[in-house]
Design a protein around this motif. Sequence first.
Motif, mmCIF file in Angstrom:
data_model
loop_
_atom_site.group_PDB
_atom_site.id
_atom_site.type_symbol
_atom_site.label_atom_id
_atom_site.label_comp_id
_atom_site.label_asym_id
_atom_site.label_seq_id
_atom_site.Cartn_x
_atom_site.Cartn_y
_atom_site.Cartn_z
ATOM 1 N N PHE A 284 0.230 -0.151 -3.594
ATOM 2 C CA PHE A 284 0.302 -0.075 -2.131
ATOM 3 C C PHE A 284 1.187 1.109 -1.798
ATOM 4 C CE2 PHE A 284 -0.874 -4.589 -2.367
ATOM 5 C CZ PHE A 284 -1.850 -4.641 -1.376
ATOM 6 N N ASN A 285 0.817 1.857 -0.773
ATOM 7 C CA ASN A 285 1.606 3.044 -0.447
ATOM 8 C C ASN A 285 1.990 3.132 1.030
ATOM 9 O OD1 ASN A 285 -0.780 3.808 0.747
ATOM 10 N ND2 ASN A 285 -1.270 5.396 -0.738
ATOM 11 N N ARG A 286 1.924 2.002 1.729
ATOM 12 C CA ARG A 286 2.400 1.928 3.114
ATOM 13 C C ARG A 286 3.176 0.619 3.259
ATOM 14 N NH1 ARG A 286 1.001 4.618 7.192
ATOM 15 N NH2 ARG A 286 0.898 2.762 8.493
ATOM 16 N N ILE A 287 4.506 0.733 3.310
ATOM 17 C CA ILE A 287 5.376 -0.448 3.331
ATOM 18 C C ILE A 287 6.424 -0.277 4.426
ATOM 19 C CG2 ILE A 287 7.050 -1.815 2.006
ATOM 20 C CD1 ILE A 287 5.570 -0.829 -0.538
ATOM 21 N N LEU B 149 -4.527 5.857 8.340
ATOM 22 C CA LEU B 149 -3.145 6.270 8.583
ATOM 23 C C LEU B 149 -2.590 7.003 7.368
ATOM 24 C CD1 LEU B 149 -1.894 2.962 10.264
ATOM 25 C CD2 LEU B 149 -2.580 5.084 11.396
ATOM 26 N N SER B 150 -1.515 7.738 7.565
ATOM 27 C CA SER B 150 -0.904 8.506 6.476
ATOM 28 C C SER B 150 -0.448 7.608 5.346
ATOM 29 C CB SER B 150 0.317 9.280 7.006
ATOM 30 O OG SER B 150 -0.065 10.159 8.022
ATOM 31 N N SER B 151 -0.680 8.060 4.118
ATOM 32 C CA SER B 151 -0.250 7.301 2.954
ATOM 33 C C SER B 151 1.153 7.732 2.527
ATOM 34 C CB SER B 151 -1.238 7.501 1.801
ATOM 35 O OG SER B 151 -1.304 8.860 1.450
ATOM 36 N N ASP B 152 1.692 7.045 1.527
ATOM 37 C CA ASP B 152 3.030 7.325 1.003
ATOM 38 C C ASP B 152 4.087 7.250 2.098
ATOM 39 O OD1 ASP B 152 1.863 7.703 -1.518
ATOM 40 O OD2 ASP B 152 1.540 9.828 -1.121
ATOM 41 N N GLN B 153 4.116 6.094 2.781
ATOM 42 C CA GLN B 153 5.025 5.879 3.901
ATOM 43 C C GLN B 153 5.888 4.644 3.670
ATOM 44 O OE1 GLN B 153 5.038 7.863 6.861
ATOM 45 N NE2 GLN B 153 3.724 9.171 5.629
ATOM 46 N N GLY C 207 15.739 -7.153 7.751
ATOM 47 C CA GLY C 207 15.442 -7.430 6.349
ATOM 48 C C GLY C 207 14.649 -8.694 6.089
ATOM 49 N N SER C 208 14.212 -9.385 7.148
ATOM 50 C CA SER C 208 13.572 -10.694 6.980
ATOM 51 C C SER C 208 12.067 -10.646 6.725
ATOM 52 C CB SER C 208 13.827 -11.564 8.215
ATOM 53 O OG SER C 208 13.187 -10.993 9.351
ATOM 54 N N GLU C 209 11.439 -9.471 6.901
ATOM 55 C CA GLU C 209 9.998 -9.337 6.678
ATOM 56 C C GLU C 209 9.677 -7.989 6.068
ATOM 57 O OE1 GLU C 209 7.453 -9.941 10.085
ATOM 58 O OE2 GLU C 209 8.621 -11.679 10.738
ATOM 59 N N ILE C 210 8.613 -7.994 5.287
ATOM 60 C CA ILE C 210 8.045 -6.758 4.744
ATOM 61 C C ILE C 210 6.629 -6.650 5.278
ATOM 62 C CG2 ILE C 210 7.238 -5.591 2.648
ATOM 63 C CD1 ILE C 210 9.525 -7.085 1.172
ATOM 64 N N HIS C 211 6.309 -5.506 5.843
ATOM 65 C CA HIS C 211 4.934 -5.212 6.254
ATOM 66 C C HIS C 211 4.306 -4.378 5.150
ATOM 67 C CE1 HIS C 211 1.610 -3.736 8.820
ATOM 68 N NE2 HIS C 211 1.753 -2.657 8.089
ATOM 69 N N VAL C 212 3.066 -4.696 4.797
ATOM 70 C CA VAL C 212 2.324 -3.867 3.854
ATOM 71 C C VAL C 212 0.903 -3.731 4.371
ATOM 72 C CG1 VAL C 212 1.722 -5.821 2.353
ATOM 73 C CG2 VAL C 212 1.663 -3.502 1.434
#
Length: 124
Positions: free
Chosen positions: A96-99, A116-120, A105-110
């Motif tokens: 995965f390259n969009r995080i 959309l632009s990658s490596d973000q 700090g309670s959630e991670i979006h992936v």
Amino acid sequence: MGKIKASKPFLRWFKLQEFACKDDPFSYREMEEGFIKRLDFAREIANCPFIIVKGHETKNRDNMYSSHPKGVAVNIKVKNRKQRYNIIESLLKARFNRIGLKKDGSEIHVDFDEDLSSDQFWMF
């Protein structure tokens, strides 16, 4: 790969219903199968639970550029620093390259949105 076919179970760590929005319990069918399979692989690598707090959305009033309505994004609940590290590391290993990380700090979006632009990596 295409949208989910309800008659085709393929996940080890998730139930498809976990990806549905609150407005439509069958919206998990709009999730991209390849995205879900990759997320399932990341969950196996992490060796810790992935609690989905946001999967598919029929509408996103907060952000018109959201990847959730496209079926290629989730938000994962995080309990502590160690779990946050394990989840992010596993997502990167699963390619995965969009995080995104919620500011508290309670959630991670992936997501895996090819529009959309990658490596973000970002805070939200």
